[in-house]
Scaffold this motif. Sequence first.
Motif, PDB file in Angstrom:
ATOM      1  N   PHE A   1       0.830  -1.200   0.000  1.00 61.95           N
ATOM      2  CA  PHE A   1       0.000   0.000   0.000  1.00 61.95           C
ATOM      3  C   PHE A   1       0.865   1.251   0.000  1.00 61.95           C
ATOM      4  O   PHE A   1       0.557   2.236  -0.674  1.00 61.95           O
ATOM      5  N   SER A   2       1.977   1.221   0.735  1.00 62.09           N
ATOM      6  CA  SER A   2       2.896   2.367   0.751  1.00 62.09           C
ATOM      7  C   SER A   2       3.541   2.577  -0.609  1.00 62.09           C
ATOM      8  O   SER A   2       3.684   3.711  -1.065  1.00 62.09           O
ATOM      9  N   GLU A   3       3.939   1.482  -1.251  1.00 64.96           N
ATOM     10  CA  GLU A   3       4.540   1.578  -2.584  1.00 64.96           C
ATOM     11  C   GLU A   3       3.546   2.156  -3.590  1.00 64.96           C
ATOM     12  O   GLU A   3       3.904   3.002  -4.413  1.00 64.96           O
ATOM     13  N   ILE A   4       2.304   1.701  -3.510  1.00 62.65           N
ATOM     14  CA  ILE A   4       1.278   2.201  -4.426  1.00 62.65           C
ATOM     15  C   ILE A   4       1.031   3.680  -4.180  1.00 62.65           C
ATOM     16  O   ILE A   4       0.930   4.478  -5.112  1.00 62.65           O
ATOM     17  N   LYS A   5       0.962   4.078  -2.902  1.00 60.85           N
ATOM     18  CA  LYS A   5       0.741   5.489  -2.554  1.00 60.85           C
ATOM     19  C   LYS A   5       1.878   6.347  -3.108  1.00 60.85           C
ATOM     20  O   LYS A   5       1.644   7.426  -3.657  1.00 60.85           O
ATOM     21  N   ALA A   6       3.112   5.871  -2.975  1.00 63.67           N
ATOM     22  CA  ALA A   6       4.265   6.610  -3.503  1.00 63.67           C
ATOM     23  C   ALA A   6       4.162   6.749  -5.024  1.00 63.67           C
ATOM     24  O   ALA A   6       4.443   7.814  -5.583  1.00 63.67           O
ATOM     25  N   GLY A   7       3.737   5.681  -5.696  1.00 63.04           N
ATOM     26  CA  GLY A   7       3.560   5.736  -7.150  1.00 63.04           C
ATOM     27  C   GLY A   7       2.477   6.726  -7.555  1.00 63.04           C
ATOM     28  O   GLY A   7       2.638   7.476  -8.526  1.00 63.04           O
ATOM     29  N   LEU A   8       1.380   6.753  -6.797  1.00 70.49           N
ATOM     30  CA  LEU A   8       0.301   7.709  -7.082  1.00 70.49           C
ATOM     31  C   LEU A   8       0.776   9.143  -6.854  1.00 70.49           C
ATOM     32  O   LEU A   8       0.452  10.042  -7.643  1.00 70.49           O
TER      33      LEU A   8
ATOM     34  N   ASP B   1       3.888  10.191  -7.126  1.00 72.79           N
ATOM     35  CA  ASP B   1       4.794  10.497  -8.242  1.00 72.79           C
ATOM     36  C   ASP B   1       4.005  10.858  -9.497  1.00 72.79           C
ATOM     37  O   ASP B   1       4.353  11.801 -10.212  1.00 72.79           O
ATOM     38  N   ALA B   2       2.952  10.092  -9.765  1.00 69.47           N
ATOM     39  CA  ALA B   2       2.126  10.353 -10.947  1.00 69.47           C
ATOM     40  C   ALA B   2       1.486  11.736 -10.848  1.00 69.47           C
ATOM     41  O   ALA B   2       1.446  12.482 -11.838  1.00 69.47           O
ATOM     42  N   GLU B   3       1.016  12.090  -9.661  1.00 67.80           N
ATOM     43  CA  GLU B   3       0.403  13.410  -9.484  1.00 67.80           C
ATOM     44  C   GLU B   3       1.421  14.523  -9.739  1.00 67.80           C
ATOM     45  O   GLU B   3       1.116  15.520 -10.394  1.00 67.80           O
ATOM     46  N   SER B   4       2.623  14.341  -9.264  1.00 60.34           N
ATOM     47  CA  SER B   4       3.682  15.330  -9.478  1.00 60.34           C
ATOM     48  C   SER B   4       4.002  15.471 -10.970  1.00 60.34           C
ATOM     49  O   SER B   4       4.158  16.586 -11.476  1.00 60.34           O
ATOM     50  N   LEU B   5       4.096  14.350 -11.666  1.00 58.14           N
ATOM     51  CA  LEU B   5       4.383  14.390 -13.101  1.00 58.14           C
ATOM     52  C   LEU B   5       3.261  15.065 -13.889  1.00 58.14           C
ATOM     53  O   LEU B   5       3.521  15.844 -14.804  1.00 58.14           O
ATOM     54  N   ILE B   6       2.022  14.788 -13.506  1.00 58.13           N
ATOM     55  CA  ILE B   6       0.893  15.428 -14.191  1.00 58.13           C
ATOM     56  C   ILE B   6       0.937  16.935 -13.968  1.00 58.13           C
ATOM     57  O   ILE B   6       0.673  17.713 -14.892  1.00 58.13           O
ATOM     58  N   ARG B   7       1.289  17.355 -12.743  1.00 59.56           N
ATOM     59  CA  ARG B   7       1.400  18.798 -12.469  1.00 59.56           C
ATOM     60  C   ARG B   7       2.469  19.428 -13.357  1.00 59.56           C
ATOM     61  O   ARG B   7       2.266  20.505 -13.921  1.00 59.56           O
ATOM     62  N   LYS B   8       3.607  18.746 -13.493  1.00 59.35           N
ATOM     63  CA  LYS B   8       4.688  19.263 -14.344  1.00 59.35           C
ATOM     64  C   LYS B   8       4.255  19.329 -15.806  1.00 59.35           C
ATOM     65  O   LYS B   8       4.551  20.307 -16.510  1.00 59.35           O
TER      66      LYS B   8
ATOM     67  N   ASP C   1      -8.385   9.975 -14.225  1.00 55.70           N
ATOM     68  CA  ASP C   1      -7.957   8.585 -14.002  1.00 55.70           C
ATOM     69  C   ASP C   1      -7.178   8.469 -12.692  1.00 55.70           C
ATOM     70  O   ASP C   1      -7.395   7.534 -11.915  1.00 55.70           O
ATOM     71  N   LEU C   2      -6.292   9.411 -12.460  1.00 61.56           N
ATOM     72  CA  LEU C   2      -5.487   9.386 -11.238  1.00 61.56           C
ATOM     73  C   LEU C   2      -6.373   9.538 -10.004  1.00 61.56           C
ATOM     74  O   LEU C   2      -6.195   8.818  -9.013  1.00 61.56           O
ATOM     75  N   ASN C   3      -7.340  10.446 -10.072  1.00 61.89           N
ATOM     76  CA  ASN C   3      -8.251  10.618  -8.931  1.00 61.89           C
ATOM     77  C   ASN C   3      -9.053   9.352  -8.663  1.00 61.89           C
ATOM     78  O   ASN C   3      -9.289   9.000  -7.498  1.00 61.89           O
ATOM     79  N   ASN C   4      -9.453   8.651  -9.720  1.00 61.20           N
ATOM     80  CA  ASN C   4     -10.155   7.373  -9.542  1.00 61.20           C
ATOM     81  C   ASN C   4      -9.249   6.337  -8.872  1.00 61.20           C
ATOM     82  O   ASN C   4      -9.686   5.610  -7.979  1.00 61.20           O
ATOM     83  N   LEU C   5      -8.002   6.287  -9.298  1.00 57.86           N
ATOM     84  CA  LEU C   5      -7.053   5.351  -8.686  1.00 57.86           C
ATOM     85  C   LEU C   5      -6.789   5.700  -7.222  1.00 57.86           C
ATOM     86  O   LEU C   5      -6.714   4.807  -6.365  1.00 57.86           O
ATOM     87  N   LYS C   6      -6.664   6.986  -6.926  1.00 58.29           N
ATOM     88  CA  LYS C   6      -6.435   7.410  -5.545  1.00 58.29           C
ATOM     89  C   LYS C   6      -7.634   7.061  -4.663  1.00 58.29           C
ATOM     90  O   LYS C   6      -7.454   6.606  -3.523  1.00 58.29           O
ATOM     91  N   SER C   7      -8.831   7.236  -5.189  1.00 54.93           N
ATOM     92  CA  SER C   7     -10.034   6.878  -4.426  1.00 54.93           C
ATOM     93  C   SER C   7     -10.084   5.372  -4.159  1.00 54.93           C
ATOM     94  O   SER C   7     -10.419   4.944  -3.052  1.00 54.93           O
ATOM     95  N   GLU C   8      -9.766   4.601  -5.169  1.00 53.37           N
ATOM     96  CA  GLU C   8      -9.756   3.144  -5.013  1.00 53.37           C
ATOM     97  C   GLU C   8      -8.691   2.719  -4.002  1.00 53.37           C
ATOM     98  O   GLU C   8      -8.932   1.858  -3.156  1.00 53.37           O
ATOM     99  N   HIS C   9      -7.527   3.313  -4.079  1.00 51.23           N
ATOM    100  CA  HIS C   9      -6.458   3.012  -3.126  1.00 51.23           C
ATOM    101  C   HIS C   9      -6.905   3.343  -1.706  1.00 51.23           C
ATOM    102  O   HIS C   9      -6.710   2.557  -0.779  1.00 51.23           O
ATOM    103  N   LYS C  10      -7.519   4.496  -1.550  1.00 47.58           N
ATOM    104  CA  LYS C  10      -7.987   4.914  -0.226  1.00 47.58           C
ATOM    105  C   LYS C  10      -9.039   3.940   0.309  1.00 47.58           C
ATOM    106  O   LYS C  10      -9.008   3.557   1.481  1.00 47.58           O
TER     107      LYS C  10
END
Length: 91
Positions: free
Chosen positions: A13-20, A22-29, A55-64
């Motif tokens: 779960f921690s690894e997935i959270k870190a990946g999410l 990272d993805a959010e940071s890349l999308i911001r860039k 898509d990222l928000n859906n993944l974050k909601s599912e992770h949560k």
Amino acid sequence: MRTYEPEQKRQKFSEIKAGLDDAESLIRKMDLEARSLQPNVKAVLLAKLREYKSDLNNLKSEHKRLASANSNQAARDDLLESGMADAMSAD
């Protein structure tokens, strides 16, 4: 589906959270970079970025949701274990 031990689940779960994150940071860039481009290219890229953000928000909601369910299950398991230990010591 693969079964993990509680500590392995927490690590995954921690690894997935870190990946999410990272993805959010890349999308911001990418968003910042797209906004600096010419209008015709910018519009197309910003539309695509909106899809990525959704898509990222859906993944974050599912992770949560899954992390919360996992946390609740771990708490139940802890209670059962302590109850079993109490029952064993009472005998």
